[in-house]
Design an enzyme around this catalytic site. Structure first.
Site, PDB file in Angstrom:
ATOM      1  CD1 TRP A  71      -2.236  -2.174   1.785  1.00 58.76           C
ATOM      2  CD2 TRP A  71      -3.013  -1.190  -0.073  1.00 58.76           C
ATOM      3  NE1 TRP A  71      -3.273  -2.939   1.288  1.00 58.76           N
ATOM      4  CE2 TRP A  71      -3.764  -2.356   0.149  1.00 58.76           C
ATOM      5  CE3 TRP A  71      -3.317  -0.405  -1.191  1.00 58.76           C
ATOM      6  CZ2 TRP A  71      -4.802  -2.774  -0.695  1.00 58.76           C
ATOM      7  CZ3 TRP A  71      -4.347  -0.808  -2.039  1.00 58.76           C
ATOM      8  CH2 TRP A  71      -5.077  -1.981  -1.785  1.00 58.76           C
ATOM      9  CG  ASP A 109      -3.319   3.907   4.023  1.00 60.68           C
ATOM     10  OD1 ASP A 109      -4.385   3.738   4.644  1.00 60.68           O
ATOM     11  OD2 ASP A 109      -3.032   3.290   2.970  1.00 60.68           O
ATOM     12  CE  LYS A 129      -8.615  -3.099   3.966  1.00 60.83           C
ATOM     13  NZ  LYS A 129      -7.961  -2.233   3.017  1.00 60.83           N
TER      14      LYS A 129
END
Ligand SMILES: *Cc1c(COP(=O)(O)O)cnc(C)c1O
Length: 367
Positions: A102, A172, A196
């Site tokens: 990511w 993030d 999530k």
């Protein structure tokens, strides 16, 4: 009622209580005689839900007054572009710490917007750890430092955050927001896709320090923090159902006792599974080095690919969902976000022990 032991990485398990409450309110929200999806996003009923979600986030994360909470679309992935478009200026660089796929993706998008630099990375070691804070040296022209607080695919997590002085720290937090207490004032921007730890997919939370919201009219409106901020995240039609579910998850988080209580339970959940790995005499191997282990995504391998296949097959038969590792690295992964109960983690640890014994026995017989 059938309820899976769900270890999906995202979209992931939601609290049963939230789903039940949504079911109860499904046909008639706020006594409107409509479902939440049928409300106008300009109605008083929806505005109440929308503002309640934002206020709940502020309460749970103790977000200081000089920050704004935006509810946006496009996933965490769109933030990879929006952040540099909004806060990376000419003559500056965006510094990145690479800790997994990511962060690589975030870097790739920032490069299209401006100058970037990698200031630390664990890529050469297969992203098994978070670089040491003292090894992170910011560039003088850094516009911000970008980190990924929890690496969903590799199963590593930052335990402490770097001191960046005047340089905004951008994180993030898609896969660990609301899983533990954080000091929001240490960050310039925190962003997270909801699917999530916060709710369903379709909504992205952006917590941004107000001075970073600048009025640059060259940025397309939908990509402009300033436009969303001026319109209380209601510039265009928001994903109303996702925001409603987000508000229910946040109510649930408060009922659990808030982030500190949730963090305690998350610690127990993670320990149960890591113990199963550590007590397996090397049958299960954790991917992450112990001091970088994530409390959200537990990644591990078995002695052979064949054993892994068998493990995943039997786990599926036993009612465990989502234990295969990300397609890019293979292996196994148990995602144990806030909504996954401790009992499911205990069940998994028990299953791991049983599988190990039976697999060894079959192997011994074959010899
Ligand atoms: C899942 C995930 C993303 C991608 O989120 P989208 O909402 O699908 O764009 C980004 N970063 C991290 C850390 C993630 O876990």
């Amino acid at each position: 009622m059938k309820r899976a032991r769900n270890f999906n990485a995202g979209p992931a398990a939601l609290p049963l209580e939230v789903l039940q409450r949504a079911q109860n309110e499904w046909l008639n929200i706020e006594d409107s005689g409509m479902s939440v999806m049928e409300l106008s996003h300009r109605s008083a009923e929806f505005e109440k839900i929308h503002n309640h979600a934002i206020q709940s986030l502020k309460d749970l994360l103790e977000i200081p007054e000089n920050y704004e909470v935006l509810l946006l679309q496009g996933g965490a992935s769109l933030q990879f572009s929006m952040i540099p478009m909004n806060i990376l200026n000419e003559g500056q660089r965006a510094d990145f710490v690479l800790t997994g796929s990511w962060s690589e993706k975030a870097l790739k998008e920032a490069k299209k917007v401006g100058n970037t630099a990698v200031v630390a990375s664990s890529k050469d070691e297969k992203y098994t750890f978070i670089p040491k804070l003292e090894d992170i040296k910011l560039n003088e022209d850094a516009a911000y430092l970008h980190i990924t607080s929890n690496n969903t695919i590799y199963g590593t997590q930052w335990k402490h955050f770097p001191e960046t002085n005047n340089v905004p720290l951008v994180a993030d937090m898609s896969s660990d927001i609301l899983s533990k207490k954080i000091d929001v004032s240490k960050f310039g921007i925190i962003y997270a896709g909801a699917q999530k730890n916060l709710g369903p997919s379709g909504i992205t939370v952006v917590i941004i320090r107000k001075d970073l919201i600048t009025n640059n009219e060259n940025i397309p409106s939908m990509l402009n923090y300033s436009i969303h901020s001026k319109n209380n995240s209601l510039y265009n039609t928001p994903p109303t159902l996702a925001i409603y579910l987000l508000s229910l998850v946040l109510d649930w988080a408060k009922e659990q006792g808030g982030v500190e209580k949730i963090a305690e339970v998350n610690g127990e959940k993670a320990k149960v599974i890591y113990d199963a790995i550590d007590n397996s005499n090397g049958f299960y191997k954790g991917h992450a080095l112990p001091d970088s282990r994530s409390h959200m995504n537990v990644t591990f391998t078995l002695p052979t690919e064949e054993a892994e296949k068998q493990f995943l097959k039997e786990a599926k038969q036993a009612g465990f969902v989502g234990l295969n590792g990300h397609r890019s690295i293979g292996g196994c992964r148990a995602s144990i976000y806030n909504a996954v109960p401790l009992s499911h983690c205990q069940d998994l640890a028990d299953f791991m022990k049983t599988f190990q014994e039976s697999y060894k026995a079959t192997e011994a017989q074959a010899l």
